[in-house]
Design a protein around this motif. Structure first.
Motif, mmCIF file in Angstrom:
data_model
loop_
_atom_site.group_PDB
_atom_site.id
_atom_site.type_symbol
_atom_site.label_atom_id
_atom_site.label_comp_id
_atom_site.label_asym_id
_atom_site.label_seq_id
_atom_site.Cartn_x
_atom_site.Cartn_y
_atom_site.Cartn_z
ATOM 1 N N GLU A 80 0.821 -1.207 0.000
ATOM 2 C CA GLU A 80 0.000 0.000 0.000
ATOM 3 C C GLU A 80 0.855 1.256 0.000
ATOM 4 N N ASN A 81 2.070 1.158 0.523
ATOM 5 C CA ASN A 81 2.968 2.308 0.568
ATOM 6 C C ASN A 81 3.784 2.358 -0.715
ATOM 7 N N ASN A 82 3.517 3.335 -1.557
ATOM 8 C CA ASN A 82 4.292 3.485 -2.785
ATOM 9 C C ASN A 82 5.036 4.820 -2.791
ATOM 10 N N LYS A 83 5.283 5.352 -1.597
ATOM 11 C CA LYS A 83 5.989 6.627 -1.468
ATOM 12 C C LYS A 83 7.493 6.394 -1.432
ATOM 13 N N ILE A 84 8.214 7.323 -2.010
ATOM 14 C CA ILE A 84 9.669 7.313 -1.912
ATOM 15 C C ILE A 84 10.004 8.135 -0.681
ATOM 16 N N ASP A 85 10.382 7.439 0.390
ATOM 17 C CA ASP A 85 10.656 8.123 1.647
ATOM 18 C C ASP A 85 12.119 7.937 2.057
ATOM 19 N N LEU A 88 13.361 4.255 2.375
ATOM 20 C CA LEU A 88 13.592 3.606 1.085
ATOM 21 C C LEU A 88 14.906 4.081 0.468
ATOM 22 N N VAL A 89 15.132 5.377 0.476
ATOM 23 C CA VAL A 89 16.355 5.938 -0.112
ATOM 24 C C VAL A 89 17.585 5.456 0.644
ATOM 25 N N MET A 90 17.503 5.453 1.977
ATOM 26 C CA MET A 90 18.635 4.973 2.785
ATOM 27 C C MET A 90 18.911 3.487 2.518
ATOM 28 N N GLY A 91 17.863 2.679 2.515
ATOM 29 C CA GLY A 91 18.041 1.249 2.257
ATOM 30 C C GLY A 91 18.619 0.984 0.880
ATOM 31 N N ALA A 92 18.099 1.665 -0.126
ATOM 32 C CA ALA A 92 18.605 1.486 -1.486
ATOM 33 C C ALA A 92 20.063 1.928 -1.590
ATOM 34 N N SER A 93 20.408 3.003 -0.900
ATOM 35 C CA SER A 93 21.789 3.500 -0.924
ATOM 36 C C SER A 93 22.746 2.510 -0.255
#
Length: 141
Positions: A80-85, A88-93
């Motif tokens: 349900e959460n499709n926000k770029i927060d 998400l950015v920290m985990g992807a980095s």
């Protein structure tokens, strides 16, 4: 778990492992060559991913998406959460940093375990420790 579910998971895992090994994507040199966009860039990983998508997308569209239940009978839920927060950015980095430093992605690492390379075994153990630590820390924060 039903036998059918376990059997399908087994077949999917074996196919994934074979595909990663046949394509050469379990070799960190190939990953480094793909990530080296300013040097001797090797686009083969992009072709492997594109080939995988070419096979997956029709199956997803015609077989998976129309289903109301998964193979084991449970309901299929979509995020349900499709926000770029920030999380998400920290985990992807962090994931990208680990991938770039080690040249080993989790999928190919698991597919490489059969080769009994001490490097892959240590990487996989450390990856599992990192996942567990993150899970425990995120519950306390």
């Amino acid at each position: 778990m039903k036998f059918t579910t376990l059997f399908i998971a087994l077949i999917a895992g074996v196919l994934f492992g074979i595909g990663m090994n046949v394509s050469g994507m379990v070799d960190p040199k190939n990953i480094f060559s793909f990530l080296d966009i300013t040097g001797s860039w090797d686009p083969s990983l992009a072709f492997v991913m594109g080939g995988a998508l070419a096979v997956f997308v029709p199956f997803h569209y015609f077989l998976i998406k129309p289903r109301a239940q998964s193979i084991n009978g449970s309901n299929i839920s979509t995020p349900e959460n499709n926000k770029i927060d920030k999380r998400l950015v920290m985990g992807a980095s962090i994931f990208g940093l680990g991938w770039g430093i080690g040249g080993i992605c989790p999928g190919p690492a698991v597919a490489s375990l059969g080769g009994a390379s001490i490097t892959i075994i240590v990487f996989t153990i450390c990856m599992v420790i990192g996942m567990k630590a993150t899970s425990l820390l995120s519950k306390t924060c």
